[in-house]
Structures are given as C-alpha cells and as structure tokens.
Write a protein that holds these residues in place. Sequence first.
Motif, mmCIF file in Angstrom:
data_model
loop_
_atom_site.group_PDB
_atom_site.id
_atom_site.type_symbol
_atom_site.label_atom_id
_atom_site.label_comp_id
_atom_site.label_asym_id
_atom_site.label_seq_id
_atom_site.Cartn_x
_atom_site.Cartn_y
_atom_site.Cartn_z
ATOM 1 N N GLY A 105 -5.719 15.487 -24.012
ATOM 2 C CA GLY A 105 -6.040 16.734 -24.688
ATOM 3 C C GLY A 105 -5.262 16.845 -25.977
ATOM 4 N N ALA A 106 -5.487 17.934 -26.679
ATOM 5 C CA ALA A 106 -4.786 18.182 -27.936
ATOM 6 C C ALA A 106 -3.289 18.305 -27.686
ATOM 7 N N ARG A 107 -2.511 18.026 -28.723
ATOM 8 C CA ARG A 107 -1.057 18.138 -28.614
ATOM 9 C C ARG A 107 -0.649 19.592 -28.401
ATOM 10 N N PHE A 108 0.459 19.741 -27.685
ATOM 11 C CA PHE A 108 1.023 21.053 -27.395
ATOM 12 C C PHE A 108 2.144 21.398 -28.369
ATOM 13 N N TYR A 109 2.323 22.689 -28.577
ATOM 14 C CA TYR A 109 3.573 23.226 -29.093
ATOM 15 C C TYR A 109 4.291 23.808 -27.880
ATOM 16 N N ASN A 110 5.582 23.484 -27.743
ATOM 17 C CA ASN A 110 6.394 23.994 -26.639
ATOM 18 C C ASN A 110 7.717 24.510 -27.173
ATOM 19 N N LEU A 111 8.271 25.497 -26.492
ATOM 20 C CA LEU A 111 9.574 26.036 -26.837
ATOM 21 C C LEU A 111 10.125 26.766 -25.620
ATOM 22 N N VAL A 112 11.385 27.152 -25.720
ATOM 23 C CA VAL A 112 12.012 27.969 -24.689
ATOM 24 C C VAL A 112 12.505 29.247 -25.346
ATOM 25 N N ALA A 113 12.279 30.364 -24.682
ATOM 26 C CA ALA A 113 12.763 31.665 -25.146
ATOM 27 C C ALA A 113 13.617 32.280 -24.050
ATOM 28 N N ALA A 114 14.613 33.052 -24.459
ATOM 29 C CA ALA A 114 15.518 33.683 -23.492
ATOM 30 C C ALA A 114 15.740 35.135 -23.877
ATOM 31 N N PHE A 115 16.013 35.946 -22.863
ATOM 32 C CA PHE A 115 16.360 37.348 -23.064
ATOM 33 C C PHE A 115 17.129 37.833 -21.855
ATOM 34 N N SER A 116 17.798 38.942 -21.999
ATOM 35 C CA SER A 116 18.496 39.578 -20.877
ATOM 36 C C SER A 116 17.663 40.765 -20.420
ATOM 37 N N THR A 117 17.647 40.997 -19.112
ATOM 38 C CA THR A 117 16.825 42.085 -18.591
ATOM 39 C C THR A 117 17.410 42.663 -17.312
ATOM 40 N N GLU A 118 17.049 43.899 -17.063
ATOM 41 C CA GLU A 118 17.350 44.517 -15.776
ATOM 42 C C GLU A 118 16.095 44.576 -14.907
ATOM 43 N N LEU A 119 14.987 44.090 -15.440
ATOM 44 C CA LEU A 119 13.742 44.069 -14.672
ATOM 45 C C LEU A 119 13.875 43.107 -13.500
ATOM 46 N N PRO A 120 13.294 43.446 -12.358
ATOM 47 C CA PRO A 120 13.297 42.500 -11.245
ATOM 48 C C PRO A 120 12.408 41.297 -11.557
ATOM 49 N N VAL A 121 12.596 40.224 -10.824
ATOM 50 C CA VAL A 121 11.818 39.005 -11.031
ATOM 51 C C VAL A 121 10.325 39.302 -10.994
ATOM 52 N N SER A 122 9.873 40.064 -10.004
ATOM 53 C CA SER A 122 8.441 40.338 -9.844
ATOM 54 C C SER A 122 7.858 41.037 -11.065
ATOM 55 N N GLU A 123 8.587 41.984 -11.632
ATOM 56 C CA GLU A 123 8.106 42.697 -12.827
ATOM 57 C C GLU A 123 8.096 41.768 -14.037
ATOM 58 N N THR A 124 9.087 40.913 -14.133
ATOM 59 C CA THR A 124 9.144 39.943 -15.231
ATOM 60 C C THR A 124 7.933 39.013 -15.170
ATOM 61 N N VAL A 125 7.635 38.485 -13.997
ATOM 62 C CA VAL A 125 6.483 37.594 -13.821
ATOM 63 C C VAL A 125 5.187 38.324 -14.165
ATOM 64 N N LYS A 126 5.079 39.586 -13.786
ATOM 65 C CA LYS A 126 3.880 40.382 -14.091
ATOM 66 C C LYS A 126 3.688 40.512 -15.606
ATOM 67 N N ILE A 127 4.755 40.781 -16.325
ATOM 68 C CA ILE A 127 4.683 40.900 -17.791
ATOM 69 C C ILE A 127 4.231 39.581 -18.406
ATOM 70 N N LEU A 128 4.790 38.472 -17.936
ATOM 71 C CA LEU A 128 4.426 37.158 -18.479
ATOM 72 C C LEU A 128 2.946 36.872 -18.250
ATOM 73 N N SER A 129 2.453 37.202 -17.080
ATOM 74 C CA SER A 129 1.035 37.000 -16.757
ATOM 75 C C SER A 129 0.145 37.873 -17.647
ATOM 76 N N GLU A 130 0.568 39.107 -17.888
ATOM 77 C CA GLU A 130 -0.203 40.004 -18.764
ATOM 78 C C GLU A 130 -0.258 39.459 -20.185
ATOM 79 N N ILE A 131 0.848 38.925 -20.678
ATOM 80 C CA ILE A 131 0.867 38.356 -22.033
ATOM 81 C C ILE A 131 -0.048 37.135 -22.104
ATOM 82 N N GLU A 132 -0.003 36.284 -21.081
ATOM 83 C CA GLU A 132 -0.921 35.137 -21.045
ATOM 84 C C GLU A 132 -2.370 35.618 -21.080
#
Length: 165
Positions: free
Chosen positions: A47-74
């Motif tokens: 397939g076509a080449r990918f762009y990849n990176l890593v991003a970091a942040f600090s949060t008080e959100l629980p893991v489940s809420e964090t995963v939900k946000i990531l899925s919504e952005i996708e």
Amino acid sequence: MPDVFLSIGSNIEREKHIPSALRELEERVGSLTVSGVYESEAVGFKGARFYNLVAAFSTELPVSETVKILSEIENNHGRTRDCKKFSSRTLDIDLILYGDEVLQEGKLTLPREDITRYAFVLEPLAEIAPNRKHPVIGETYAELWAKFDKTSVNQWRVGSASDIS
C-alpha cells in the motif's frame, strides 16, 4: 496525572489527516508533545507509504474515556472499522501507554506490544521519551531503540507535523 502516549498513522490523504487529527486531539485533551513525522513503507500489506508519529499528553481522564475520544477522532477522519488489520487507512490512533499502567481489557493491552515490535512506533517514542522506562521490560525507550534490529527498517524522518500540512 498519567502521561498518555499515542501512535498515530495515516496513508490516505496523510498530509490532511495527521495535522487535522493533532488539532482535534489538542482541542479535546490539551497540550501535546509531538515527535517528528516518519515516513515508512506499509507493513504487512502492499500500500501507500505511511506517515507515523507519537504524541503525548497528561490527563485525568480514565483509560476508557481516552480510548473513546481516540475512536471518535478516527471516525471524524473517515476511519472505517470493516477493514483488515493490515490495510490502508485515513487515520489510526493507538493508545500505546497510559502512565505505567499494565492491563489487558478486551482488545486493549497496555503497554501496547507494537512498541517493541515496530520501528514506526518505537523510534518516535524514543525521540520524545528517551529516558522513560517501559513498564514491563524496565529498559528506557532509547535503550530499546538502540537494540532494535534495524536491518529491515525502511523509514525516515520527514520533519515535524507542521512541515507536512
């Protein structure tokens, strides 16, 4: 407050989706630390080449809420869930670390095994968190990257996220 690390990739309209996803992520979770952007060949399929990176942040959100946000952005970037694991995609955001949490819940495993499996995850992680230790292995990400077998790695740093938009 735990530090959260994400692996972000795209090989469909990548110049559009990566910067847009970073903006939306920052609006939702706050200030980000972002690695350089790495271009790499598709892994596991042709397939076509990918762009990849890593991003970091600090949060008080629980893991489940964090995963939900990531899925919504996708989803906001046209991600479909009916494709094979190894396939082209508009946007892939994977939670790879949530503090030093070690857990297995359904499909979620932390730390994500991709950290030690794929150069496109480990190299940018080692770039922004070189002295942070893997919560299971106990070695720093810089040490893990130094030991990583790079003989078949086909990726290169193309600049920062602002360079690709």
